[in-house]
Design a protein around this motif. Sequence first.
Motif, PDB file in Angstrom:
ATOM      1  N   VAL A 167     -14.319   1.330 -32.581  1.00 47.83           N
ATOM      2  CA  VAL A 167     -13.559   2.507 -33.043  1.00 47.83           C
ATOM      3  C   VAL A 167     -14.100   3.757 -32.369  1.00 47.83           C
ATOM      4  O   VAL A 167     -13.345   4.602 -31.886  1.00 47.83           O
ATOM      5  CB  VAL A 167     -13.658   2.648 -34.582  1.00 47.83           C
ATOM      6  N   LEU A 168     -15.427   3.834 -32.308  1.00 47.01           N
ATOM      7  CA  LEU A 168     -16.047   4.987 -31.663  1.00 47.01           C
ATOM      8  C   LEU A 168     -15.679   5.026 -30.178  1.00 47.01           C
ATOM      9  O   LEU A 168     -15.347   6.079 -29.633  1.00 47.01           O
ATOM     10  CB  LEU A 168     -17.567   4.921 -31.842  1.00 47.01           C
ATOM     11  N   TRP A 193     -13.707   5.358 -42.703  1.00 37.98           N
ATOM     12  CA  TRP A 193     -12.940   6.601 -42.588  1.00 37.98           C
ATOM     13  C   TRP A 193     -13.818   7.813 -42.852  1.00 37.98           C
ATOM     14  O   TRP A 193     -13.681   8.840 -42.195  1.00 37.98           O
ATOM     15  CB  TRP A 193     -11.725   6.560 -43.513  1.00 37.98           C
ATOM     16  N   ILE A 225     -10.212   8.454 -26.024  1.00 38.26           N
ATOM     17  CA  ILE A 225      -9.028   9.299 -26.222  1.00 38.26           C
ATOM     18  C   ILE A 225      -9.382  10.764 -25.974  1.00 38.26           C
ATOM     19  O   ILE A 225      -8.704  11.468 -25.214  1.00 38.26           O
ATOM     20  CB  ILE A 225      -8.465   9.118 -27.650  1.00 38.26           C
ATOM     21  N   ILE A 226     -10.479  11.195 -26.587  1.00 39.49           N
ATOM     22  CA  ILE A 226     -10.866  12.600 -26.453  1.00 39.49           C
ATOM     23  C   ILE A 226     -11.159  12.937 -24.994  1.00 39.49           C
ATOM     24  O   ILE A 226     -10.699  13.955 -24.463  1.00 39.49           O
ATOM     25  CB  ILE A 226     -12.085  12.905 -27.344  1.00 39.49           C
ATOM     26  N   MET A 248     -20.648  12.810 -30.577  1.00 38.44           N
ATOM     27  CA  MET A 248     -19.943  11.706 -31.226  1.00 38.44           C
ATOM     28  C   MET A 248     -20.901  10.548 -31.528  1.00 38.44           C
ATOM     29  O   MET A 248     -20.622   9.722 -32.386  1.00 38.44           O
ATOM     30  CB  MET A 248     -18.823  11.174 -30.324  1.00 38.44           C
ATOM     31  N   VAL A 294     -15.646   8.259 -39.608  1.00 43.94           N
ATOM     32  CA  VAL A 294     -14.822   8.875 -38.555  1.00 43.94           C
ATOM     33  C   VAL A 294     -14.728  10.375 -38.804  1.00 43.94           C
ATOM     34  O   VAL A 294     -14.955  11.198 -37.903  1.00 43.94           O
ATOM     35  CB  VAL A 294     -13.414   8.235 -38.523  1.00 43.94           C
ATOM     36  N   THR A 328     -18.107  12.085 -38.170  1.00 47.57           N
ATOM     37  CA  THR A 328     -18.441  12.151 -36.753  1.00 47.57           C
ATOM     38  C   THR A 328     -17.652  13.278 -36.086  1.00 47.57           C
ATOM     39  O   THR A 328     -18.206  14.064 -35.315  1.00 47.57           O
ATOM     40  CB  THR A 328     -18.125  10.806 -36.074  1.00 47.57           C
ATOM     41  N   LEU A 329     -16.365  13.359 -36.411  1.00 47.04           N
ATOM     42  CA  LEU A 329     -15.542  14.409 -35.815  1.00 47.04           C
ATOM     43  C   LEU A 329     -15.973  15.786 -36.302  1.00 47.04           C
ATOM     44  O   LEU A 329     -16.053  16.737 -35.530  1.00 47.04           O
ATOM     45  CB  LEU A 329     -14.063  14.172 -36.127  1.00 47.04           C
ATOM     46  N   LEU A 372     -12.221   6.312 -29.850  1.00 43.00           N
ATOM     47  CA  LEU A 372     -12.172   7.757 -30.124  1.00 43.00           C
ATOM     48  C   LEU A 372     -12.666   8.563 -28.927  1.00 43.00           C
ATOM     49  O   LEU A 372     -12.021   9.511 -28.492  1.00 43.00           O
ATOM     50  CB  LEU A 372     -13.058   8.076 -31.326  1.00 43.00           C
TER      51      LEU A 372
END
Lengths: 303, 486
Positions: free
Chosen positions: A280-281, A75, A287-288, A234, A78, A81-82, A284
């Motif tokens: 997970v990456l 977490w 989605i983006i 990212m 994440v 990274t964001l 992400l």
Amino acid sequence: MNHTVKRKIGAKTWNEWSWGWFLIAPTMIGLIVLNFIPIIQTAYLSFFKSGDFGRGNIYIGWENYRKLIHDPQVWHAVGNTLLYTLLVVPVSIAIAMLVAVLLNGKLAGRSLYRTIYFIPMVAAPAAVTMVWRWMYNQHYGLINHGLSKLGLPAVNWTTDPQVAMLSIAVIGIWSVIGYNMVLLLAGLQEIPKDFYEASDIDGASRVRQFFVITLPLVSPTLFFVVVTTIIQAMQVFDVIYMMIDVSNPAYDHTVSLVYLFYNNSFKYSNKGYGSAVVMVLLALIMIITFFQMRAQKKWVNYM
Amino acid sequence: MRFFVQLTNGQKKEMFRKKQPFRYRPPSPTIGDAADAAHPKWKLGVIQLKKKSLATVLSILLAAVTLTACGNGNGNGNSNTSASPSAAPTDAAAATQAAGGEKAELTYAIWDSNQEKGIRTIADEFESQNPDIKVNIEVTGWSDYWTMLEAGATGGSLPDVFWMHSNEIYRYANNGMLLDLTDRIGKSEDVKLENYPEGLNQIYNLGGKQYAVPKDFDTIGLWYNKTLFDQAGVKYPDESWTWDDLHSAAKALTKDGVYGFLAPMHNQEGYYNFVYQNGGTIITADKKSGYDDPKTIEALDYYVSFVRDGLSPEVYGDAERADLLKNGKAAMGLFGSWNLSGFTENEFMAKNFDVAVLPKKAAQASIYNGLGNAVDAKTKHPEEAWKFVEYLSSKTGQERQAELGVAISAYKGAADKWVDSNKTFNIKAFVDMVSYGVIRPYSNTTAVWEDKAYEALKPAFSGKVSVEEAARNAAKVMNESLAEEK
């Protein structure tokens, strides 16, 4: 499709098709061998507890993902990274845009400036990071030396958890400006001069010209730049890897998903878990990018 | 166009080299000649396509493509590429061997470029005695070395002979990657295990089988700046020094922007030494964490007190640590014997510094460790490879290694020759510490719990939590990690 097949296909069509396939074959083969197969393998591996040297993988279902949800570091990663993406993308694109507009005008030594702005992109990230590390050095780095000359207190650029991410983002921004600038510059050169001439006659100011002509017409290029810069941001890894060790107190505040993946896969030889982290990456980024594609109609202006 | 292609690569890690966003940018929207770009039809190619579903597919594509930079490391793709440099010479050698029955070429993989020159000399001497064998030395830096070796092991193309380390031996030996040397050692005239320190033999012995022969060892010494000591009127450290002496000297030396001592966030060249001097432990015989041992906590607290009292800077990175010494910003620091050549080359260090044994508390102790020479289980030239290892491990080879100043030879008595190889510093201290040296703590998954312990101990260094609490957390995560060990 069926309609086409039923008809007799002429020699010319065949010829065209085979040429078409032939011409895209290098890219297709590259994509499949270097990208698609590894993605599938990575996804597959994320359901295994990996054995040493690729042998003796044990299927454990969703166990890696279950572990991942309870792993605070994932977490952190994440979030980091964001945050990094949020810091780097707007600033770097804004600066790149500004520089590109300036360099698009009549300016002495234009090509020299272009080269100068592009140099950071040419330099190897590892070497660049080494130099930045020197500048950031807490005790005798250039930046802290300058601060002390001004009578300001020294800053722990790479070990202070509140500051380290900013230090890294600065390197990221600095490195990517040149690349984005050249892309945007090429986009700017596509814009027919007539628009500017016409608006000059109408008495539009430079600023107004920028917002009414330049920005809408460069938006396709800008869109491309935004999408790729986000994806690139990212995937940040090398700068953090070079600057921040596990023993660094800022590690939790800077570790990125790719760094976490690297540590798990290669340092701790836990490739299954590493694969889960990288999935997970993937999710992400997907989605983006999906939302960006949807949003594109709202602001991208294809001539 | 070419311009760009060149620029996008050059990432540090091999797996990232493919990161080229251009690959999926069909009609170049930007660069290229003006005529082409000015064509009204270019519009970022595929992205502009109207169909919703297609756009969705493409967005996934775009994301996926870029991701492979990461994903690929998992598959075999990466392994093969990184393994090829080491594999190539071996294959070539095999080919020549098969064709003409001529020279057998061996690849010897090492990670320390400082040692390359000396080892080349020894290899030349070996070659002159064995004209039918040729040795190629390949140097790869520490962290890339293990990536390379792992790739080689996965792809079945390990170097013929290579260095082994206590952190990694278990995985390699347990998976049958290393040639069992037990019988060969038994038959050998030159290699007798009793000639090497027992602790080092044990590292490379699994289930009664010997998988590597000790090559050298290293200990940790106390480096001190003589000039700063003279200025402060403090007596140089020697074997009589206790923890109190170290602390009071650090106090006297801390002034004018100079720190008396370096207490970095580092295990082997840091708190491990103090833990064992205090009678504590990092890992117990039954593979449990020793971080919650009161003696360990006491030692950690003493170590952290240097930072707390402002006698040591808060320092984390490896390079930063040595730089503080080299710039006269710190008067004392713990550094391993492998730094010797680097320190000798540094003029400031050579002029101002010397090295002494570590101070003591309940006992004297210095963490020591040693490399071993191992042979690939699947090598095409097992006999030749063993011959080379035998030579490296023999009295002659080991003494040559010591004389040339390559490393402290593991062979009994050979270390004395190493002491003569460097006149700049009192390097005898490193050899003196072997008698009470403690092998660097290790288990089957050392690399994992070492990092976990670092993460748990960090807050104590920056003063966020008490040393005791941090140590207990370290013990907890380390025990969890050890429990997962096979």
